[in-house]
Design an enzyme around this catalytic site. Structure first.
Site, PDB file in Angstrom:
ATOM      1  N   GLU A 116       0.829  -1.353   0.009  1.00 23.45           N
ATOM      2  CA  GLU A 116      -0.066   0.066   0.111  1.00 23.45           C
ATOM      3  C   GLU A 116       0.859   1.295  -0.007  1.00 23.45           C
ATOM      4  OE1 GLU A 116      -2.956  -0.941  -0.947  1.00 23.45           O
ATOM      5  OE2 GLU A 116      -2.938  -2.898  -0.222  1.00 23.45           O
ATOM      6  N   TYR A 171      -1.990  -8.546 -11.231  1.00 18.51           N
ATOM      7  CA  TYR A 171      -0.840  -8.379 -10.049  1.00 18.51           C
ATOM      8  C   TYR A 171       0.411  -9.255 -10.659  1.00 18.51           C
ATOM      9  CZ  TYR A 171      -4.256  -6.655  -6.677  1.00 18.51           C
ATOM     10  OH  TYR A 171      -5.108  -5.677  -6.095  1.00 18.51           O
TER      11      TYR A 171
HETATM   12  N1  BES Z   1      -6.123  -1.427  -4.501  1.00 23.08           N
HETATM   13  C1  BES Z   1      -5.861  -2.718  -4.054  1.00 23.08           C
HETATM   14  C2  BES Z   1      -7.329  -3.163  -3.474  1.00 23.08           C
HETATM   15  C3  BES Z   1      -8.317  -3.022  -4.246  1.00 23.08           C
HETATM   16  C4  BES Z   1      -8.186  -3.519  -5.852  1.00 23.08           C
HETATM   17  C5  BES Z   1      -9.579  -2.846  -4.071  1.00 23.08           C
HETATM   18  C6  BES Z   1      -9.392  -3.520  -6.839  1.00 23.08           C
HETATM   19  C7  BES Z   1     -10.705  -2.606  -4.764  1.00 23.08           C
HETATM   20  C8  BES Z   1     -10.594  -3.124  -6.068  1.00 23.08           C
HETATM   21  C9  BES Z   1      -4.783  -2.940  -3.001  1.00 23.08           C
HETATM   22  O1  BES Z   1      -3.905  -2.294  -3.240  1.00 23.08           O
HETATM   23  C10 BES Z   1      -4.493  -4.367  -3.070  1.00 23.08           C
HETATM   24  O2  BES Z   1      -3.814  -4.750  -3.985  1.00 23.08           O
HETATM   25  N2  BES Z   1      -4.511  -4.780  -1.816  1.00 23.08           N
HETATM   26  C11 BES Z   1      -3.951  -6.327  -1.809  1.00 23.08           C
HETATM   27  C12 BES Z   1      -2.826  -6.270  -1.125  1.00 23.08           C
HETATM   28  C13 BES Z   1      -1.724  -7.461  -1.414  1.00 23.08           C
HETATM   29  C14 BES Z   1      -1.506  -7.437  -3.006  1.00 23.08           C
HETATM   30  C15 BES Z   1      -0.397  -7.163  -0.745  1.00 23.08           C
HETATM   31  C16 BES Z   1      -5.135  -7.242  -0.876  1.00 23.08           C
HETATM   32  O3  BES Z   1      -5.962  -6.482  -0.260  1.00 23.08           O
HETATM   33  O4  BES Z   1      -4.864  -8.559  -0.926  1.00 23.08           O
HETATM   34 ZN    ZN Z   2      -2.587  -2.796  -4.711  1.00 23.29          ZN
END
Ligand code: BES
Ligand code: ZN
Length: 635
Positions: free
Chosen positions: A318, A405
């Site tokens: 984050e 990702y």
């Molecule tokens: N931005 C995302 C969360 C998100 C993505 C919310 C799409 C709504 C729609 C956040 O940065 C994220 O990727 N969180 C991951 C963290 C992990 C990759 C370390 C999570 O929540 O698992």
């Molecule tokens: Zn993210």
């Protein structure tokens, strides 16, 4: 009336942002916990780009609108005609746009009409209140909170839920500055993701008023609110945590590395952290994600409070968004990998620095496993497996997976290998400098990469490198990446050894519990991943033996627990079902809910359904909708 079409640049918005663009947004909002409503006004200053503009189209999905006024320079209000358009077929996903008609102004107040076009500026104030249809907000009763004394509410705008809070140009193509005034009954606190400016108590209403500013232009999906009985604990000069009263000091201890992460990222990108403060907000368990990069105020799940800092990579992730995502932003959801792939890349650079290359590579291996299973889950032919999926007419949340990702990450590692770590770092740095405060698609990065390589290398080498990269194939092709990455880590051998011992059928693998317990969480997850991938070779007795020998799942963190539960469900065993039920009543992170409900559905659809129906009120509306969809598709 002519039919309304979604925008061409961003198919998930109806807003006509090529004609008029929001620049300064001022929100004045309060919470009514009894009615479970956020109400107030949104006053927006727009820049007019098209001199023959006749209407402003805003995204809206849920809130009630009671008044729309044009604000003149003398602060007079002129009512404007508007329509809420509900004839679009995709309204379930994209909402019912708000169309503000400027023709009537021309007729009734031509002076003012001419003035706004002369200045190319117009300020519009909209009075609104949210309601139970607004999926970007969750309200929790006091019984659902940690202290059980006060109600709680929080928002989640990414991807397209800002329109469920208030009407706006809900597209990451548009960035605006924010000024926010919140008011709430003491002792509760009401925060916005920005810099807190001042607070005071209103002597007539006895309410606590807080002012916030976000002076770096942000996309709508980064708008964030939270209200509840919150307390603050400091981590460093610029970092701290907010949590429900009673949890902040534990959280500060868990996230102690925040400052370090920021410094490593600043060094890697050779670009300062521009947002001044960095706070983390720990939410109640229904928060649907591990973390959400809201500016100045990362939202996280309480599942990160493992006690051993084993989930702090989420914080690294984050924090990295402060550059990749929040300064340089994907211009539409088809380019989501430009936010998340780059941020994964940064996350692993930070972990490499903090925990070493073997650990960071191990994360890449775990990531690759999740990429493979996500592609298998969708089917290699699904456009969701490409880095540029088509989100026309659908909510981008419905296509969410680890693919942007991990496939995005692998593309960046591939590009890094071509030019070497040092040059790639310089390219990343240049990319941030060039595109900060803007919204981009992947071709913007490609251009920087190609220019830099051409400039810094001799002609022969640069030609050779650039000709060898098939960007289109990487970005548009479906299925598995055509180029197979090799990630090497010393830990994989340790994992193979222990797996081998179990498979050998030795009565008691030596020191299994001791080895397993001492492993870093990532190594434990790799061990479980290997079992999951190959679960048909582990018969029921062996699964039971592993459970017993390794003391699964008692003392381990939630990632380990959830993965172990998945394995038992894949094996169609009900040995953990009571634990799983308890877990599903105390966790709202989609990363856990999805595989556990999917697995349980395979094991026993009816009991899963009954359990979900009884417990879904615990979950966030976003999670509830996504899990419900799965049940609905079972009929
Ligand atoms: N931005 C995302 C969360 C998100 C993505 C919310 C799409 C709504 C729609 C956040 O940065 C994220 O990727 N969180 C991951 C963290 C992990 C990759 C370390 C999570 O929540 O698992
Ligand atoms: Zn993210």
């Amino acid at each position: 009336m002519e039919t309304l079409k979604a925008n061409k640049i961003d198919v998930n918005t109806y807003s006509n942002f090529e004609e008029i663009i929001q620049k300064n947004v001022e929100l004045d909002v309060s919470i009514d916990f009894e009615k479970q409503q956020m109400y107030g006004t949104v006053q927006t200053e727009y820049e007019i780009l098209n001199p023959s503009l006749n209407k402003i189209i805003l995204d809206l999905h849920g809130p009630d609108i009671s008044e729309i006024n044009l604000i003149t320079e003398e602060y007079d209000e002129i009512p404007l005609e508007y329509e809420i358009y509900d004839k679009n077929e995709d309204k379930e996903a994209l909402g019912t746009p708000l169309i503000i008609n400027l023709e009537s102004l021309k007729k009734e107040n031509n002076d003012e009409y001419e003035k706004i076009f002369k200045d190319k500026l117009v300020t519009i104030n909209i009075k609104f209140n949210t309601n139970e249809k607004c999926n970007g907000i969750q309200y929790l009763t006091k019984e659902q909170t940690h202290s059980k004394q006060y109600p709680f509410m929080f928002t989640q705008c990414e991807a397209i839920q800002c329109r469920t809070l208030f009407p706006c140009q809900d597209t990451p193509s548009v960035k605006a500055k924010y000024k926010v005034k919140t008011s709430i009954e003491s002792p509760l606190t009401f925060l916005f993701g920005g810099i807190a400016k001042s607070h005071y108590s209103d002597s007539s209403t006895k309410k606590k008023i807080m002012l916030f500013e976000q002076n770096i232009p942000i996309p709508s999906y980064l708008v964030a609110f939270v209200a509840g009985d919150l307390e603050f604990a400091k981590i460093s000069k610029r970092c701290g945590v907010w949590a429900e009263r009673g949890l902040a000091s534990k959280a500060a201890n868990e996230f102690i590395d925040a400052e370090k992460y920021i410094e490593i990222a600043e060094n890697y990108l050779n670009h300062p952290y521009e947002w001044q403060t960095y706070n983390i907000l720990v939410l109640p368990f229904s928060f649907p994600f591990g973390g959400m990069e809201n500016p100045n105020l990362t939202f996280v799940t309480p599942a990160l409070l493992a006690g051993d800092r084993s989930m702090s990579n989420v914080i690294g992730h984050e924090i990295s968004h402060s550059w990749t995502g929040n300064l340089v932003t994907n211009k539409n959801w088809a380019n989501f990998w430009v936010n998340e792939g780059f941020t994964k890349f940064m996350e692993r650079k930070l972990d490499k620095n903090l925990l070493g290359e073997d650990m960071s590579n191990l994360e890449s291996i775990v990531g690759n496993n999740s990429l493979i299973s996500a592609i298998k889950m969708y089917g290699e032919d699904s456009h969701f497996t490409s880095l540029s999926p088509d989100f026309s007419g659908i909510d981008p949340d419905d296509g969410f997976s680890t693919i942007p990702y991990e496939k995005g990450y692998q593309l960046l590692v591939y590009l890094e290998e071509k030019v070497g770590e040092d040059m790639f770092r310089e390219i990343m740095s240049k990319y941030i400098d060039t595109f900060k405060y803007k919204s981009v698609d992947w071709t913007d990065f490609k251009q920087i990469y190609e220019e830099y390589v051409t400039e810094k290398m001799n002609r022969r080498n640069s030609r050779k490198i650039l000709n060898s990269i098939d960007w289109n194939k990487w970005v548009t092709e479906k299925g598995f990446p055509s180029y197979k990455m090799e990630f090497k880590s010393k830990y994989t051998k340790e994992v193979e050894d222990l797996i081998g011992q179990f498979l050998d059928g030795k009565k008691n693998p030596e020191n299994a519990l001791k080895i397993f317990k001492e492993w870093h969480t990532n190594v434990k997850l790799t061990f479980l991943d290997e079992i999951k991938k190959d679960v048909k070779n582990f018969d029921e007795d062996l699964i039971l033996k592993i459970k017993k020998e390794l003391n699964l799942v008692e003392e381990y963190n939630d990632d380990v627990k959830a993965l172990w539960y998945e394995i038992t469900l894949d094996k169609k065993l009900d040995i953990e079902i009571e634990n799983i039920k308890q877990f599903l009543q105390t966790h709202g992170r989609l990363k856990y809910l999805k595989p556990l409900y999917y697995g349980w559905i395979n094991l026993d659809l009816e009991s899963a359904r009954t359990f979900f129906d009884e417990n879904k009120y615990l979950y966030h509306p976003i999670s509830r909708r996504l899990i419900q969809n799965k049940f609905d598709s079972q009929k």
